[in-house]
Design a protein around this motif. Structure first.
Motif, PDB file in Angstrom:
ATOM      1  N   PRO A  25     -21.691  23.404   8.173  1.00 59.24           N
ATOM      2  CA  PRO A  25     -21.609  24.855   8.376  1.00 59.24           C
ATOM      3  C   PRO A  25     -21.414  25.551   7.029  1.00 59.24           C
ATOM      4  O   PRO A  25     -21.177  24.905   6.015  1.00 59.24           O
ATOM      5  CB  PRO A  25     -20.359  25.005   9.247  1.00 59.24           C
ATOM      6  N   LYS A  26     -21.526  26.871   7.021  1.00 56.94           N
ATOM      7  CA  LYS A  26     -21.284  27.622   5.789  1.00 56.94           C
ATOM      8  C   LYS A  26     -19.787  27.652   5.526  1.00 56.94           C
ATOM      9  O   LYS A  26     -18.995  28.030   6.390  1.00 56.94           O
ATOM     10  CB  LYS A  26     -21.841  29.041   5.917  1.00 56.94           C
ATOM     11  N   ILE A  27     -19.385  27.241   4.337  1.00 54.95           N
ATOM     12  CA  ILE A  27     -17.969  27.056   4.017  1.00 54.95           C
ATOM     13  C   ILE A  27     -17.361  28.324   3.437  1.00 54.95           C
ATOM     14  O   ILE A  27     -17.929  28.969   2.555  1.00 54.95           O
ATOM     15  CB  ILE A  27     -17.797  25.895   3.018  1.00 54.95           C
ATOM     16  N   SER A  41     -14.737  26.940   7.892  1.00 53.76           N
ATOM     17  CA  SER A  41     -16.084  27.505   7.906  1.00 53.76           C
ATOM     18  C   SER A  41     -16.011  29.020   8.061  1.00 53.76           C
ATOM     19  O   SER A  41     -14.977  29.574   8.458  1.00 53.76           O
ATOM     20  CB  SER A  41     -16.910  26.899   9.042  1.00 53.76           C
ATOM     21  N   GLU A  42     -17.120  29.687   7.780  1.00 54.27           N
ATOM     22  CA  GLU A  42     -17.136  31.148   7.859  1.00 54.27           C
ATOM     23  C   GLU A  42     -16.970  31.649   9.289  1.00 54.27           C
ATOM     24  O   GLU A  42     -16.582  32.796   9.503  1.00 54.27           O
ATOM     25  CB  GLU A  42     -18.427  31.704   7.253  1.00 54.27           C
TER      26      GLU A  42
END
Length: 199
Positions: A25-27, A41-42
């Motif tokens: 995922p986007k961190i 994660s975001e």
């Protein structure tokens, strides 16, 4: 040119969610403890990996010898008597073998090693294998419900939280120094620190 090509090579991290491998995922944030790490994660999910010494991973595992080599999502938290799905988290903090999670709703959850009261659960200083809700704070000799919390921080064996009114509460520490800025001693519940700062 060859050296530039070598620098471009990276290792892709695979995450585990509900025992199925998914793409990373986007961190938003990462924090590293002694022998474990947390990733936020975001979208507000928390993943842990490394060694489960003192239940540092917060995955609800019973075996402290477990080594989680792939980041795995923390899915549940513990309240006083119930285990519930984890809420969305906005901040993480790691100490030596303990961690704090701050939810979007201003609640604080702690897990891992409980020695010296670093988890903030009062007389219950047992290690916690899941993020466990902190219910109260201490202001002098008065016990109060925990206020809305806006920030968290951890040291080796102590912790801090900050309320929406700017009050700082410290807990943990082995009592041999003044790391909480209150006075020497061990505080097993978040305790208001009324600082007088020398200038």
């Amino acid at each position: 040119k060859k050296s530039q090509e070598k620098r471009k090579k990276t290792t892709k991290i695979t995450f585990v969610e509900d025992d199925s491998k998914k793409s990373i995922p986007k961190i938003k944030e990462i924090a590293a403890g002694n022998s474990y790490s947390l990733i936020l994660s975001e979208n507000g999910d928390v993943y842990s990996f490394g060694q489960n010494d003192s239940f540092a991973l917060g995955l609800g595992l019973s075996d402290t010898n477990t080594i989680q080599d792939i980041p795995k999502k923390i899915t549940h938290i513990k309240k006083s008597v119930t285990i519930d799905p984890i809420p969305k988290i906005k901040k993480i903090a790691t100490g030596d073998k303990h961690s704090l999670l701050l939810s979007e709703a201003g609640k604080v959850y702690s897990f891992g090693q409980g020695f010296f009261g670093r988890l903030g659960h009062g007389s219950d200083t047992a290690n916690k294998n899941r993020p466990t809700l902190i219910y109260g704070v201490r202001n002098g000799n008065t016990e109060e419900p925990i206020p809305f919390i806006t920030d968290i921080g951890t040291g080796y064996n102590h912790s801090f939280i900050i309320s929406d009114t700017g009050k700082v509460y410290g807990f943990g520490g082995d009592g041999t120094d003044n790391r909480l800025g209150i006075k020497k001693g061990t505080y097993n519940k978040p305790t208001y620190a009324s600082y007088s700062i020398n200038t």
